[in-house]
Design a protein around this motif. Structure first.
Motif, mmCIF file in Angstrom:
data_model
loop_
_atom_site.group_PDB
_atom_site.id
_atom_site.type_symbol
_atom_site.label_atom_id
_atom_site.label_comp_id
_atom_site.label_asym_id
_atom_site.label_seq_id
_atom_site.Cartn_x
_atom_site.Cartn_y
_atom_site.Cartn_z
ATOM 1 N N CYS A 279 0.823 -1.215 0.000
ATOM 2 C CA CYS A 279 0.000 0.000 0.000
ATOM 3 C C CYS A 279 0.856 1.264 0.000
ATOM 4 O O CYS A 279 0.475 2.279 -0.604
ATOM 5 C CB CYS A 279 -0.928 0.010 1.216
ATOM 6 S SG CYS A 279 -2.205 -1.272 1.183
ATOM 7 N N LEU A 280 1.997 1.224 0.661
ATOM 8 C CA LEU A 280 2.876 2.390 0.670
ATOM 9 C C LEU A 280 3.547 2.593 -0.685
ATOM 10 O O LEU A 280 3.908 3.722 -1.042
ATOM 11 C CB LEU A 280 3.934 2.242 1.766
ATOM 12 C CG LEU A 280 3.398 2.291 3.204
ATOM 13 C CD1 LEU A 280 4.532 2.065 4.194
ATOM 14 C CD2 LEU A 280 2.692 3.613 3.493
ATOM 15 N N LEU A 281 3.708 1.510 -1.447
ATOM 16 C CA LEU A 281 4.226 1.640 -2.803
ATOM 17 C C LEU A 281 3.158 2.177 -3.750
ATOM 18 O O LEU A 281 3.463 2.928 -4.679
ATOM 19 C CB LEU A 281 4.747 0.298 -3.317
ATOM 20 C CG LEU A 281 6.140 -0.110 -2.832
ATOM 21 C CD1 LEU A 281 6.442 -1.546 -3.247
ATOM 22 C CD2 LEU A 281 7.214 0.827 -3.381
ATOM 23 N N HIS A 282 1.910 1.783 -3.519
ATOM 24 C CA HIS A 282 0.792 2.342 -4.287
ATOM 25 C C HIS A 282 -0.481 2.185 -3.469
ATOM 26 O O HIS A 282 -0.844 1.080 -3.066
ATOM 27 C CB HIS A 282 0.632 1.655 -5.646
ATOM 28 C CG HIS A 282 -0.194 2.451 -6.607
ATOM 29 N ND1 HIS A 282 -1.564 2.447 -6.580
ATOM 30 C CD2 HIS A 282 0.162 3.305 -7.611
ATOM 31 C CE1 HIS A 282 -2.027 3.242 -7.529
ATOM 32 N NE2 HIS A 282 -0.996 3.778 -8.167
ATOM 33 N N GLU A 283 -1.166 3.302 -3.244
ATOM 34 C CA GLU A 283 -2.299 3.320 -2.310
ATOM 35 C C GLU A 283 -3.422 2.367 -2.694
ATOM 36 O O GLU A 283 -4.097 1.805 -1.829
ATOM 37 C CB GLU A 283 -2.863 4.744 -2.213
ATOM 38 C CG GLU A 283 -1.936 5.725 -1.534
ATOM 39 C CD GLU A 283 -2.501 7.126 -1.518
ATOM 40 O OE1 GLU A 283 -3.672 7.305 -1.911
ATOM 41 O OE2 GLU A 283 -1.776 8.053 -1.106
ATOM 42 N N PHE A 284 -3.641 2.170 -3.989
ATOM 43 C CA PHE A 284 -4.770 1.347 -4.405
ATOM 44 C C PHE A 284 -4.554 -0.134 -4.133
ATOM 45 O O PHE A 284 -5.459 -0.942 -4.374
ATOM 46 C CB PHE A 284 -5.086 1.581 -5.877
ATOM 47 C CG PHE A 284 -5.712 2.932 -6.140
ATOM 48 C CD1 PHE A 284 -6.461 3.563 -5.167
ATOM 49 C CD2 PHE A 284 -5.543 3.564 -7.354
ATOM 50 C CE1 PHE A 284 -7.040 4.806 -5.380
ATOM 51 C CE2 PHE A 284 -6.119 4.806 -7.598
ATOM 52 C CZ PHE A 284 -6.866 5.425 -6.602
ATOM 53 N N ALA A 285 -3.395 -0.516 -3.614
ATOM 54 C CA ALA A 285 -3.217 -1.894 -3.156
ATOM 55 C C ALA A 285 -4.133 -2.199 -1.983
ATOM 56 O O ALA A 285 -4.412 -3.371 -1.692
ATOM 57 C CB ALA A 285 -1.761 -2.143 -2.764
ATOM 58 N N VAL A 286 -4.624 -1.146 -1.314
ATOM 59 C CA VAL A 286 -5.527 -1.354 -0.179
ATOM 60 C C VAL A 286 -6.827 -2.025 -0.628
ATOM 61 O O VAL A 286 -7.521 -2.656 0.191
ATOM 62 C CB VAL A 286 -5.812 -0.008 0.531
ATOM 63 C CG1 VAL A 286 -6.783 0.848 -0.270
ATOM 64 C CG2 VAL A 286 -6.333 -0.234 1.938
ATOM 65 N N PRO B 177 -1.720 8.303 6.961
ATOM 66 C CA PRO B 177 -1.005 9.577 6.753
ATOM 67 C C PRO B 177 -0.684 9.835 5.284
ATOM 68 O O PRO B 177 -0.852 10.965 4.798
ATOM 69 C CB PRO B 177 0.275 9.391 7.585
ATOM 70 C CG PRO B 177 -0.083 8.385 8.620
ATOM 71 C CD PRO B 177 -1.036 7.446 7.953
ATOM 72 N N LEU B 178 -0.235 8.802 4.570
ATOM 73 C CA LEU B 178 0.067 8.973 3.145
ATOM 74 C C LEU B 178 -1.204 9.324 2.374
ATOM 75 O O LEU B 178 -1.175 10.206 1.497
ATOM 76 C CB LEU B 178 0.681 7.692 2.585
ATOM 77 C CG LEU B 178 0.944 7.662 1.071
ATOM 78 C CD1 LEU B 178 1.965 8.723 0.684
ATOM 79 C CD2 LEU B 178 1.424 6.284 0.626
ATOM 80 N N ALA B 179 -2.304 8.652 2.688
ATOM 81 C CA ALA B 179 -3.554 8.910 1.981
ATOM 82 C C ALA B 179 -4.038 10.337 2.213
ATOM 83 O O ALA B 179 -4.515 11.010 1.292
ATOM 84 C CB ALA B 179 -4.620 7.909 2.428
ATOM 85 N N ILE B 180 -3.896 10.820 3.434
ATOM 86 C CA ILE B 180 -4.360 12.179 3.757
ATOM 87 C C ILE B 180 -3.527 13.231 3.030
ATOM 88 O O ILE B 180 -4.068 14.149 2.395
ATOM 89 C CB ILE B 180 -4.313 12.406 5.283
ATOM 90 C CG1 ILE B 180 -5.371 11.530 5.975
ATOM 91 C CG2 ILE B 180 -4.540 13.877 5.613
ATOM 92 C CD1 ILE B 180 -5.298 11.567 7.489
ATOM 93 N N TYR B 181 -2.208 13.094 3.102
ATOM 94 C CA TYR B 181 -1.347 14.099 2.482
ATOM 95 C C TYR B 181 -1.389 14.029 0.960
ATOM 96 O O TYR B 181 -1.315 15.059 0.280
ATOM 97 C CB TYR B 181 0.087 13.934 2.987
ATOM 98 C CG TYR B 181 0.289 14.449 4.391
ATOM 99 C CD1 TYR B 181 0.254 15.810 4.673
ATOM 100 C CD2 TYR B 181 0.482 13.574 5.447
ATOM 101 C CE1 TYR B 181 0.420 16.284 5.961
ATOM 102 C CE2 TYR B 181 0.648 14.031 6.746
ATOM 103 C CZ TYR B 181 0.621 15.390 6.995
ATOM 104 O OH TYR B 181 0.779 15.855 8.285
ATOM 105 N N SER B 182 -1.507 12.825 0.403
ATOM 106 C CA SER B 182 -1.539 12.710 -1.054
ATOM 107 C C SER B 182 -2.864 13.175 -1.637
ATOM 108 O O SER B 182 -2.936 13.490 -2.839
ATOM 109 C CB SER B 182 -1.271 11.262 -1.478
ATOM 110 O OG SER B 182 -2.301 10.402 -1.023
ATOM 111 N N ALA B 183 -3.913 13.233 -0.811
ATOM 112 C CA ALA B 183 -5.198 13.726 -1.304
ATOM 113 C C ALA B 183 -5.088 15.162 -1.791
ATOM 114 O O ALA B 183 -5.838 15.585 -2.677
ATOM 115 C CB ALA B 183 -6.248 13.615 -0.205
#
Length: 357
Positions: A192-199, A235-241
């Motif tokens: 997921c940290l490599l690519h968010e949509f892995a979630v 955190p990554l999802a929030i900041y990348s939004a």
């Protein structure tokens, strides 16, 4: 009977049995690992230079990964934060092996090779050695897998991590050891940290466990691991939004036909009685990982277009497992194995056409 003889008899009766030694991996497991790995490497190396050209996103990887880590971080605060970890990994690889075109693409090729072995072992566990070998060999023949195995982006690495996280999930269900769930959670988090949509694969795994009606302790263990993955990704999802404008180029679903074809083929294969009895059935695992991530992206696209086929390339795990198990089932019906190969070649030909359009 003497007192000593009586004592020895009692001790023999009540002493616990000696635990059986865990069998070492047999030749079937070795073949299922090595054959798909070798085929994927062979196909990946064939024409990997592409006449010494690179496409747009690869050039971004090439340029950013050649910068210092501090410069990568500074750039990621303004754009491409979702790929920052991948750029950092590629920066270290360039430092170790040089910054040429081969170094750009070889990590993806090796990652897809590792994914192919994982697919084989996954199908072996769910449907037996022959299905495992067939699934592992089908995987590198899929057009989308071949494409992203030769591309200097994160999608092949994500596919490999999701594959092995899925294998860790299947292994963890019957054994319930905490460290296995920790391995599952950490592997999924890295993907997921490599690519968010892995979630979205995490959602598919949850559906698999619900459909399989696993015991409550297993569901609780998965929930804890999934919560850890979401917390680590948040955190990554929030900041990348705040950088969502970088996907503004997506005007509608990109290369949707490939996803639709493999989904239909996969669901059709799942109608056969595939796999062996166990806590997780093959169809209950393969269909969600194949269909759900892409379907969820399509649903989200009703609000904001997000569907791009490479975002869910790990869905090919599902179609490979289903095709491998289906060919094994076809063979067990005592029909000619040649007919099974003709059928799968026809299916692969059907997949090639939408992938090229």
């Amino acid at each position: 009977m003497s007192v000593d003889a009586h004592a020895r008899a009692v001790a023999t009766t009540v002493s616990p049995p000696v635990p059986a030694r865990r069998p070492s991996p047999g030749p079937a497991e070795a073949v299922v690992v090595i054959a798909p790995l070798s085929l994927t490497i062979a196909l990946g190396l064939w024409g990997i230079r592409r006449q010494n050209t690179m496409w747009g996103d690869e050039s971004v990887t090439y340029q950013l990964a050649h910068r210092d880590l501090s410069q990568i971080w500074h750039t990621a605060q303004h754009i491409d934060l979702v790929h920052a970890l991948y750029y950092a990994v590629m920066h270290e690889i360039f430092d170790l092996f040089g910054g040429g075109l081969l170094t750009l693409r070889l990590p993806s090729m090796l990652a897809m090779s590792v994914a192919a072995s994982g697919v084989g072992l996954l199908a072996l566990r769910l449907a037996g050695p022959r299905a495992g070998l067939l699934a592992g060999l089908v995987f590198p023949l899929l057009p989308q897998v071949q494409k992203y195995a030769q591309e200097g982006r994160s999608y092949a690495m994500v596919c490999a991590l999701v594959t092995w996280a899925t294998y860790a999930l299947v292994v963890s269900v019957p054994r319930r050891a905490r460290w296995r769930w920790a391995v599952y959670g950490s592997t999924m988090l890295l993907a997921c940290l490599l690519h968010e949509f892995a979630v979205l694969a995490l959602v598919a795994h949850g559906v698999t466990l619900v459909v399989s009606r696993v015991p409550r302790p297993v569901m609780k263990a998965w929930s804890v691991a999934a919560a850890g993955v979401v917390a680590g990704l948040l955190p990554l999802a929030i900041y990348s939004a705040g950088q969502s404008e970088q996907v503004s180029w997506i005007g509608g679903p990109v290369r949707l036909r490939y996803f639709l074809v493999v989904a239909v083929v996969g669901v059709a294969c799942a109608r056969a009685p595939l796999g062996v009895k166990g806590p997780v059935r093959l169809s209950a695992l393969a269909v969600p990982i194949l269909v759900l991530p892409g379907l969820l992206l399509l649903i989200a696209s009703l609000v904001k277009p997000l569907f791009v086929d490479r975002y869910v390339v790990y869905g090919n795990i599902g179609i490979a497992v289903l095709l491998g198990a289906w060919m094994d089932y076809f063979h067990r019906l005592r029909r000619s194995s040649r007919h099974a190969w003709i059928a799968v070649v026809a299916v692969l030909a059907a997949l090639v056409q939408p992938s090229l359009s």
